[in-house]
Structures are given as structure tokens and as C-alpha cells.
Design a protein around this motif. Structure first.
Motif, PDB file in Angstrom:
ATOM      1  N   SER A 135      -1.996  -7.709   1.302  1.00 11.22           N
ATOM      2  CA  SER A 135      -2.099  -6.259   0.762  1.00 11.22           C
ATOM      3  C   SER A 135      -3.294  -6.049  -0.013  1.00 11.22           C
ATOM      4  CB  SER A 135      -0.773  -6.145  -0.269  1.00 11.22           C
ATOM      5  OG  SER A 135      -0.694  -6.799  -1.073  1.00 11.22           O
ATOM      6  N   ASP A 160      -5.619  -2.695   0.621  1.00 13.18           N
ATOM      7  CA  ASP A 160      -5.517  -1.553  -0.255  1.00 13.18           C
ATOM      8  C   ASP A 160      -6.620  -0.697  -0.047  1.00 13.18           C
ATOM      9  OD1 ASP A 160      -2.903  -1.669  -1.132  1.00 13.18           O
ATOM     10  OD2 ASP A 160      -3.341  -3.029  -2.933  1.00 13.18           O
ATOM     11  N   SER A 220      -2.477   4.815  -3.759  1.00 14.50           N
ATOM     12  CA  SER A 220      -3.738   4.352  -3.554  1.00 14.50           C
ATOM     13  C   SER A 220      -4.597   4.000  -4.858  1.00 14.50           C
ATOM     14  CB  SER A 220      -4.481   5.226  -2.559  1.00 14.50           C
ATOM     15  OG  SER A 220      -3.962   5.009  -1.401  1.00 14.50           O
ATOM     16  N   ALA A 259      -2.715   1.610  -6.973  1.00 20.41           N
ATOM     17  CA  ALA A 259      -3.234   0.188  -6.553  1.00 20.41           C
ATOM     18  C   ALA A 259      -4.557  -0.259  -6.964  1.00 20.41           C
ATOM     19  CB  ALA A 259      -2.885   0.080  -5.096  1.00 20.41           C
TER      20      ALA A 259
END
Length: 834
Positions: free
Chosen positions: A337, A341, A388, A391
Motif C-alpha cells: 500500500s 498510495d 488520498s 494517506a
């Protein structure tokens, strides 16, 4: 027997070599674990097996249908049986590179760490292991660790007796350093290391090293928007692909970068449609190339979609985004991830812009049904953008602050995602304050904001202290569309700006026209052509940065605080024409700061400062020190001649005993001296990219520093002694300069060091200063400060007085020294004697 490394071999000869290799490997591998120990391989046979395995790996053939990882596992087993740690390190290094190609970062790191743990026993492999570990640290944004591994690689290289390896790896390490400094935004250091890489590779015959030079130069040129330089290196790679032995992935990357350079160059200029068609065709070839990784192909598809949106072709943009969406699914299945991202965020931002463009088109066409449908999609998609942004912020926060001073908004992808989220929320009817909160969350990731422990200010804090004649302009230049927040006592308003391409082209033009010494005639007068060029460049930039909606406000305001504009580089906002047609630096009191949280903190410092005691030193001037002691290091510096009468003019206006001037050999601030409210240093400014920050002023030598430089270490010494001045005037060339970092909030500059130490206002310059003009500016500035003006208002008076003189009418003379920080705040000065 045919050999695999015969570059001129026919296909039949290569097939024969592979067949013989497979047979021999089959025989030896079968006996690696024989039932009868008597049949075990001898040392000579183990040696042969090891070399055969590495030969197969190098030739990229797969005898016995073995995966390369299986082949390398055999080689690792053999090296351990032979108790040969050098070979073992070699295999671990090779296996780590294979893991990297497959995106298996944890496995790659484990192999490299196992190899590094072998220590000196790894022999000549140590520098190669250190180099790969540096690359992993750089991917994790651990710049200090990456630099340490590169230092270790170079140190290990110096100890090796293999001159061939030394010549092969040294330019590679230089290139790695260049990429490191490029990634952290230090363009000066990056350019220096890339130049050293090119020089070191000049006599190296290895095709991989020579290809790397061109790849690094092209990527760096693209990051600096020097498309012509990038195209030259990329064309060389394309034309000499066979000579450089580029593999399919390398060739695909060349095509990708060529298309990107062509598209971006087209987007920034009025190039012909034929060139765009050529770039599109090249892009189409890249996007179907299976040799390119899904991550690179996705990134390029999004680049292409952005270009098509810039050209107004929403259909082509949608097609490119559809392909990107398929690659994103592949990435999400196979990559961690953390790796996905940023790529997902880049895709989400561009996909969201595509939806907004369609929404605007359908609304303009009066298609209510489609408009309503797209608005619903945008409302749903805004959650993707919020995820987004969160993150990306969390990923940034998980890495300790770096000494290099990079900031969250340095990177265009992050800025683009933040900007797109703000645009969408505004489109869906959210108040401008909500969008501004999003921007401030990102601004808080700046290194100086982190160091000071700042928090996002409230709207009340932003508007505190503003009267009807004061306003703040907060800018975020962005890849697709920029933002401007107008903050005044009565409220906050958002205005949309154009793309960073338009802004960047005009910014460079403005810098060239007003921040360089203008052409003068024999009588010392600035030529009319130079004046017209400066006025025209400033006028064009004003059309971008000062929308018509601002005209009424600017005419009413007397003070302007500009926030965030210089995150994109030096931008002489002071030279832009206001409503009266005159440059703003002559009509308004101006101050610039790089983020809203920092601006609020510096204003608080200024307004909460205790009144200056009657007995306190108000002004300390350090002026015109000798430069002979540094002539070897800084050749060409002339002595700054300061007559006694000029010296006295610098402190005129202050009551006797409340201003001090030290010059010549005494031009040094003793750390036990009483703290002055204002410190002015009039000296040569120098710039050394090896220092951080690189700008410093040349003063006289002293016990702690024989070079006599006033830079970051001297500021920290002042901070430790508790005598940091509140207002500092750095009257030297280039004292505001720092690495070209997008989004860095000042920690990489000398003014940033002063802010971190406790100052609230700093006057400095991005460019060279004229000595005579600076003397006059300082005389007037000090006199107005003594009369009680704020720093920005004092400088406005000084500028206006200087600009009235025919010889100093060009903005380079009167607008180069600028105010950063709380220049418009009015500190308590009621106790100052007159």
C-alpha cells in the motif's frame, strides 16, 4: 564450445551455448545433494557451477526452466559450501536487484542487509551493497541514511585494489548523489554531482555507465523544465540504444520520457499541432508496451490525460484514464500500500479533474441531467481524494524530519492532490474556509513548521490584527490549476488561477527582467529598453497573480502580506503594477511568508514582544568588513568602502547611545554583546551549496571561525546565548537564496534559520545588490524605523525615495531587498527614546 557473452554470435550459436550450458548445469546440480557423499562436487566443480549459474543469470537465460531466483539460490548454496563470503555477497547483491525489479522491497532489503553483515569479508562487493542500500533508503525518504550509505560505498571503493571496479562504480555513485539531491529538491547540488558523474564517466567504456549519465541528465532536465536539454539526452539514448545495450524496459522508458518531454514542452509553449501529434503517437506506443511496469505505464497515462485536458480533448483524456485504471488494479494486487498510495493519489486527482471538466462543459451546454449526474459522481469521488490526502499526510508524518528541510508541498503530485480536493469542495458549495483548512494541513508539513511545532491557525487568528486597509494573499501554484485565497477583516474569498506552466514561464521571464543588473549607458542611466522590459514582464505576471477581482481591494489596502508564493521559487511580487499602475513596492507595505501557520506565528512574536527598554540597544550595524582574508576562497570580492560620513548616516535618527556601528576588523557580533532590537549586516554575501543553508555573509575572522562567515552556525550560537535580534537586515548579495525546493517553508535558507532562532522579521535578497543603492536604502530604512514605522512601511518609504532618482529607477535597485516574516506587524516600541 559456443559462449553466451559473444555479442556477435549468431542465433544458432547462442542456442548451442544454451543447450550445452543446460546439460552441464543439469549434471552438476544433480550432484549437488548426491545420495553417496563420494559423488559430491569437488571444489573445482563447485567453482564451475557457480560461474555457470552467474553466466546464465547475466545472459538472462533459464536452463532447466529454473526461475532466476532458483538459479541464484543454487549459487548462494555453492558460495556457502566454498566458504567464500565475497561470492556470497555477490549473489545476495544480484538477488536483491532481482527482488527490486519485481517490487519485492522487503526481500531485497533482507538480502542486502545479509550481505552488509558480512562486513570486510564481502571484499569488493561492499561498495555495491552500500549503493543498493542507499537506493532503498532514498525510496523510504530516509535521506540522511541514504547519504551515509553512499559515503560508505565511496570509502569502500577507495580501499579496493580493483581499479576497473573503481572506474566503473565511481561515476555511478556520483549519479546516485545527484539523484538524492534532486529528490530532496536541492537543484544546485544535484547539478554539481551530475556534472561530476559525466566527467568521471568520460573515459569509461561500460555501456551501462554511459547510458546512466544520459538518463540522469534527462530526468534532471525534465524536473527543471529544461525540455531542450532533456530531448538531447533522450535522443542520444534512442539513437544509440544498441550501443548502450538497453534492455526492453530501458527502451520503453526512453520512449516514455521522450513523449513526456514532448508533451510537457508543447503544453508550455505554442508548439505546432504536428509536434503534439508526434508526442501522442509516441505515447500510444509506450502505453501498449508490456516491457514497461504497470506503475510507470499508469503514471504516463495520467500525464497524457492531463495534457489532453489542457488541450480541451476530454474524450482522449478519458481513454487514457481508462487504461490507467486497469494498471492501478494490477498495482493494488501486487504492490504494498505504501508504494501504491502516491500513484493512486495522482490518478485520483487527474480523474477528478476530468470529471470537473465534463461537469463544467455540461453545465455550460445547459444539460441539467448530465450535470446532476456528474455532480453526484464528484460528491462520491471527493471521499477518494480525502482518503488520498490523508494517506499522503500520514506517510509523510511517518518519516522523521530530515535535515535537508524538504516540505510536503515540494512534490508536485502531493500539491496536485491537495489542490484538486480544494477545487472539488469549492465546486460542491463548501465555504472557502474549508478549502483553506486543507491547504494549511499540508503547509504544516514544512520543515520549519515542524521544527517550531506549529498548529493550523483558526480563521479568527488569521483575521486578527487586520484592519480595512490590510489584506493577506495566500497562493498555491499547482500543476493543473492554482489557488488564491484573499484574507481580510471582512472575510475570506477564493479565486482560481491558471496552471503552473503559465505561471512558471512568466516567473522566469520576470526574474530575468528585474532581478539582474539592468543595462546602463555610459552616464550610468538605465536604458529605456531595460525599463520597458521590466515593466512588460511585471505587467504580464500581474495578469496571472492579480485577477481583476482584486483591483478594488488593492486600491483600498495599504499593507499586503503575500503567503506561499515563493514556494515555487523567487517571485518578485514587489515589482507587479497595482491599480495605480505603479509597482506595488512603491505604493504598499509588503511582506512575504511561505505558509499561513508560519505567518501567524511570526506576527504573534512581533505583537507579543515586550516593549524595548529605554536603556536597550535599538540598532546594531555591522558594516564593510575587510575581505582579504577570504580572497583565496572567494576570489573577486572587492573591499566595501564605507566613509565615516556614510557610516554615521546609517545610524542617524536614533538617540545617542541606542545605535552602534562596527566596521572593518571590528565587524563581528560578539556573542556576549547586548541584544539589539534591529541587527543590520552590510557585507558581501556568498553562496556555498555544500553548506546548509548555503548563503552566508563575509565578516571578519574570529576565534571560533577563521573564515569570518555569518551563517547558520552563527545564528545558532546567538540563539544559545539568548541575544537573537527581533528584526535582521541581511544587506548582502543572495542572502535569501537557498536550494530550489518546491514547498520547503524556509528552513533551508538563512532567514529560515533566524526564524527558527527567534527573529520575527528578516530583510534579505534573492539576487545581487547594488552597493550605493543599498547604502541609501539602509539610511532611509533606519531613519523610518527610529521614527516608529513598521519594517515593511519603513522599507516602502526607502524604496520610493530611491526610485525617484533617475539612476535607480529600475526595480533591481529598489525592489531586490525584500521583507520576510512579520514586516507589517507593529511591535511595541513606545519606550524607544527619540
Amino acid at each position: 564450445m559456443a559462449t553466451l557473452d559473444d555479442a556477435t554470435a549468431s542465433a544458432d550459436a547462442v542456442d548451442e551455448a544454451v543447450e550445452l550450458l543446460t546439460a552441464r548445469l543439469d549434471e552438476l546440480a544433480f550432484r549437488l545433494e548426491p545420495p553417496d557423499p563420494a559423488e559430491a562436487l569437488s571444489a573445482a566443480e563447485l567453482d564451475e557451477l557457480f560461474r555457470l549459474v552467474l553466466g546464465a543469470c547475466d545472459a538472462r537465460v533459464h536452463p532447466l526452466d529454473l526461475d532466476p531466483l532458483d538459479l541464484l539460490s543454487i549459487a548462494l548454496d555453492v558460495s556457502e559450501r566454498l566458504d567464500h563470503p565475497g561470492w556470497q555477497a555477490n549473489v545476495l547483491w544480484r538477488r536483491s536487484r532481482l527482488h527490486l525489479e519485481r517490487g519485492e522491497l522487503d526481500a531485497a532489503r533482507a538480502d542486502l542487509q545479509d550481505g552488509w553483515a558480512l562486513g570486510d569479508a564481502a571484499g569488493a562487493m561492499q561498495p555495491w551493497l552500500a549503493r543498493e542500500l542507499a537506493g532503498l533508503e532514498l525510496r523510504a525518504d530516509s535521506f540522511r541514511s541514504a547519504l551515509a550509505f553512499l559515503d560508505a560505498a565511496e570509502a569502500g571503493l577507495d580501499l579496493t585494489e580493483d581499479s576497473g571496479a573503481h572506474a566503473l562504480l565511481l561515476p555511478t555513485l556520483f549519479g546516485d548523489r545527484g539523484r538524492l539531491f534532486q529528490q530532496i529538491g536541492n537543484a544546485d547540488q544535484a547539478a554539481e554531482w551530475f556534472a561530476r558523474e559525466r566527467a568521471a564517466a568520460k573515459d569509461v567504456s561500460d555501456p551501462g555507465v554511459r547510458a546512466s549519465v544520459h538518463f540522469n541528465s534527462a530526468r534532471f532536465a525534465l524536473s527543471q523544465r529544461r525540455y531542450g536539454d532533456a530531448l538531447r539526452d533522450l535522443t542520444t539514448l534512442q539513437e544509440r540504444a544498441d550501443e548502450f545495450r538497453l534492455n526492453p524496459a530501458n527502451r520503453a522508458e526512453v520512449a516514455h520520457l521522450l513523449a513526456r518531454a514532448s508533451i510537457d514542452d508543447f503544453g508550455s509553449t505554442s508548439r505546432s499541432p504536428a509536434l503534439l501529434a508526434e508526442a501522442r503517437a509516441r505515447a500510444a506506443g509506450v502505453l501498449v508496451d508490456t516491457a514497461l511496469s504497470p506503475r510507470i505505464r499508469l503514471r504516463f497515462a495520467v500525464d497524457l490525460a492531463r495534457c489532453e485536458l489542457d488541450r480541451g480533448d476530454r474524450e482522449r483524456a478519458g481513454a487514457a484514464l481508462a487504461g490507467a485504471a486497469d494498471d492501478l488494479k494490477t498495482l493494488e494486487r501486487n504492490w504494498s500500500s505504501a508504494e501504491v498510495d502516491l500513484t493512486r493519489a495522482y490518478f485520483n486527482a487527474t480523474h477528478n479533474r476530468w470529471l470537473r471538466e465534463r461537469w463544467k462543459a455540461s453545465r455550460a451546454a445547459g444539460d441539467e441531467a448530465t450535470t446532476s449526474e456528474l455532480e453526484a459522481q464528484l460528491a462520491e469521488h471527493v471521499h477518494e481524494l480525502e482518503h488520498s490526502v490523508t494517506a499522503l499526510l500520514e506517510a509523510w508524518d511517518s518519516v522523521p524530519p530530515q535535515p535537508t528541510g524538504t516540505g510536503f508541498l515540494q512534490y508536485s503530485t502531493r500539491a496536485n492532490v491537495v489542490g484538486e480536493l480544494m477545487h472539488t469542495k469549492l465546486l460542491l458549495g463548501e465555504d472557502a474556509r474549508g478549502a483553506l483548512d486543507i491547504l494549511m494541513r499540508a503547509q504544516l508539513r514544512g520543515s520549519l513548521a515542524v521544527e517550531l511545532g506549529l498548529r493550523a491557525p483558526s480563521v479568527a487568528q488569521l483575521q486578527a490584527g487586520l484592519d480595512p486597509q490590510a489584506g493577506w494573499l495566500c497562493y498555491l501554484t499547482n500543476v493543473d490549476e492554482g489557488h488564491l485565497f484573499v484574507i481580510e477583516q471582512s472575510g475570506i474569498e477564493h479565486l482560481a488561477l491558471g496552471s503552473v506552466r503559465e505561471f512558471e514561464a512568466l516567473r522566469r521571464e520576470l526574474v530575468a527582467a528585474v532581478l539582474r543588473r539592468p543595462q546602463q549607458d555610459d552616464a550610468g542611466r538605465v536604458t529605456p529598453l531595460a525599463l520597458r522590459r521590466a515593466e512588460a514582464a511585471a505587467g504580464r505576471m500581474a495578469e496571472v497573480l492579480l485577477p481583476p477581482a482584486l483591483a478594488e481591494r488593492l486600491a483600498r489596502w495599504k499593507t499586503i502580506d503575500v503567503i506561499g508564493l515563493e514556494l515555487s521559487g523567487p517571485t518578485p511580487f514587489e515589482t507587479l503594477p497595482g491599480p495605480s499602475g505603479r509597482p506595488l513596492d512603491l505604493t504598499h507595505a509588503l511582506s512575504q511568508t511561505l505558509s499561513l501557520p508560519l505567518a501567524v506565528e511570526l506576527r504573534r512574536r512581533a505583537e507579543d514582544a515586550p516593549g524595548t527598554p529605554v536603556a536597550a540597544l535599538q540598532l546594531l550595524v555591522l558594516a564593510a568588513p575587510p575581505v582579504s582574508h577570504v580572497s583565496a576562497t572567494w576570489p573577486g570580492l572587492a573591499e566595501l568602502e564605507l566613509s565615516e560620513s556614510d557610516a554615521q548616516r546609517l545610524v542617524r535618527g536614533f538617540a545617542p547611545g541606542h545605535a552602534a556601528l562596527r566596521r572593518g576588523d571590528r565587524a563581528w557580533l560578539a556573542l556576549d554583546a547586548p541584544s539589539a532590537h534591529v541587527l543590520t549586516i552590510l557585507a558581501h554575501g556568498v553562496y556555498d551549496p555544500r553548506r546548509l543553508p548555503p548563503a552566508a555573509l563575509v565578516l571578519a575572522p574570529h576565534d571560533d571561525d577563521p573564515t569570518g562567515l555569518f551563517g547558520a552556525s552563527e545564528v545558532r550560537a546567538l540563539q544559545r546565548s539568548g541575544v537573537v535580534p527581533r528584526v535582521v537586515v541581511l544587506a548582502g548579495c543572495g542572502t535569501r537564496k537557498g536550494p530550489l525546493r518546491r514547498g520547503e517553508d524556509g528552513a533551508g535558507t538563512l532567514p529560515g534559520e533566524l526564524f527558527a532562532a527567534g527573529s520575527h522579521t528578516v530583510l534579505a535578497s534573492h539576487t545581487d545588490l547594488d552597493y550605493d543603492a543599498t547604502l541609501q536604502l539602509l539610511e532611509s530604512l533606519h531613519r523610518r524605523l527610529a521614527a516608529g514605522d513598521t519594517t515593511s512601511e519603513a522599507l516602502r518609504h526607502a524604496r520610493a525615495q530611491l526610485a525617484r532618482q533617475e539612476g535607480f529607477a529600475h526595480p533591481w535597485f529598489h525592489a531586490s531587498l525584500t521583507v520576510a516574516g512579520a514586516g507589517n506587524a507593529r511591535p511595541p516600541q513606545e519606550a524607544w527614546p527619540r
